[in-house]
Design an enzyme around this catalytic site. Structure first.
Site, PDB file in Angstrom:
ATOM      1  N   LYS A 203      40.423  46.155  31.703  1.00 21.80           N
ATOM      2  CA  LYS A 203      39.875  45.138  32.617  1.00 21.80           C
ATOM      3  C   LYS A 203      40.160  45.568  34.049  1.00 21.80           C
ATOM      4  CE  LYS A 203      41.570  40.524  33.435  1.00 21.80           C
ATOM      5  NZ  LYS A 203      41.661  39.161  32.892  1.00 21.80           N
TER       6      LYS A 203
HETATM    7  C1  R5P Z   1      45.016  38.648  35.731  1.00 19.71           C
HETATM    8  O1  R5P Z   1      46.022  39.021  36.159  1.00 19.71           O
HETATM    9  C2  R5P Z   1      44.806  37.231  35.489  1.00 19.71           C
HETATM   10  O2  R5P Z   1      45.779  36.881  34.629  1.00 19.71           O
HETATM   11  C3  R5P Z   1      43.418  36.902  34.998  1.00 19.71           C
HETATM   12  O3  R5P Z   1      43.283  37.121  33.621  1.00 19.71           O
HETATM   13  C4  R5P Z   1      42.395  37.706  35.713  1.00 19.71           C
HETATM   14  O4  R5P Z   1      42.700  37.800  37.045  1.00 19.71           O
HETATM   15  C5  R5P Z   1      40.998  37.183  35.499  1.00 19.71           C
HETATM   16  O5  R5P Z   1      40.866  35.956  36.077  1.00 19.71           O
HETATM   17  P1  R5P Z   1      40.055  35.758  37.442  1.00 19.71           P
HETATM   18  O6  R5P Z   1      38.617  35.927  37.065  1.00 19.71           O
HETATM   19  O7  R5P Z   1      40.384  34.365  37.844  1.00 19.71           O
HETATM   20  O8  R5P Z   1      40.525  36.779  38.403  1.00 19.71           O
END
Ligand code: R5P
Length: 294
Positions: A203
């Site tokens: 990710k």
């Molecule tokens: C990552 O560190 C967070 O825990 C989230 O899973 C990630 O940032 C995705 O969420 P967002 O779309 O709010 O950034």
């Protein structure tokens, strides 16, 4: 000598049809064991090869952040619209209905709160518990370029070893330190390290320039993290560009659960990711659904 019945039933043996044993057509997944491919096929929709994963793990370092104060009220109604849920085991056990069929990717690292140095994480879930929870994957943060770089990469490789033992894929999450440059060069480095050291999915954040070089250089699927809340058109544009530039979907949080109409936003993101709906039309869909729900 074959008896008459065998000869008459020969057609059922399909002698002229070579046996097939299809692997799941996901980037980099062809050599993985059956259980791991099966779990990945639950996270990534086989018809599109992409996923709309909803990230609600933020409480593991932020506490009850905006939109996640009551996941039982605000998140559970969204579960039917997502391909997978990225959450902590605490929220999973206390809030998510066990009868829900939603595939879960479990947040498996943590430790420091927002008040401290975030990169100082440890593994926070035993693989045995991830299996007990019937999860389809575990996610771990990598802080490449920070003082805790090696420690967090080692967290990931330990989870990768445990995951390979039991058929559980690992999502390597490329976190960025406060003062670090968020450009293609950095994310190429971080995502490639995650994949080289065994993550079966990665990710990362979207960047305006060169995102396609990040997805091209990463040998496993990349899902795009959403980042801070943006106006809906910007978030949909970002998701559209990410998948058009090679991402295998999104793992978005705030841009969905902080939207004033999360279900409408989720449906618009789904149409963007799985059906390649262009941003303007996806926004139109969002507005139509938002007004219908109001
Ligand atoms: C990552 O560190 C967070 O825990 C989230 O899973 C990630 O940032 C995705 O969420 P967002 O779309 O709010 O950034």
């Amino acid at each position: 000598m074959a008896d008459t019945d065998d000869i008459q039933q020969a057609k059922y043996y399909h002698h002229d049809v070579p046996q097939t044993n299809a692997t799941f057509a996901l980037k980099g997944a062809g050599s993985l064991d059956w259980g791991m491919q099966n779990r990945l096929a639950r996270v990534f929709r086989p018809s599109s090869g992409r996923t709309v994963m909803l990230a609600i793990d933020h409480g593991y370092f932020l506490g009850p952040t905006t939109g996640l104060e009551r996941p039982d009220v605000d998140i559970v109604p969204l579960l039917g619209e997502i391909d997978a849920l990225f959450c902590t085991r605490g929220i999973l056990r206390s809030v998510i209905p066990a009868a829900s069929a939603v595939p879960v990717v479990l947040r498996a690292s943590g430790g420091p709160s927002i008040l401290r140095e975030l990169s100082n994480e440890e593994i926070a879930v035993d693989m045995e518990d991830a299996l007990r929870l019937n999860t389809c994957g575990v996610g771990v943060q990598l802080f490449v370029g920070t003082e805790n770089e090696s420690k967090t990469i080692h967290n990931m490789t330990r989870l990768v070893d445990a995951g390979l033992r039991y058929g559980v894929p690992v999502l390597g999450v490329t976190a960025v330190g406060k003062d670090m440059v968020r450009d293609a060069r950095y994310f190429r480095l971080a995502t490639r390290i995650a994949a080289e050291l065994g993550a079966q999915m990665v990710k990362t954040y979207y960047v305006d320039e060169g995102f396609e070089t990040i997805t091209a250089a990463c040998p496993v699927p990349i899902v795009m993290a959403g980042g801070k809340k943006l106006p809906e058109l910007e978030a949909l544009t970002m998701a559209h560009r990410a998948v058009q530039q090679g991402a295998a979907g999104v793992d978005m949080g705030r841009n969905i659960f902080q939207s004033e109409a999360p279900l409408a936003m989720l449906k618009a993101v789904n149409a963007t990711v799985h059906d390649n709906l262009p941003p303007a039309q996806a926004l139109e869909l969002f507005e139509t659904l938002r007004h219908a729900q109001a």
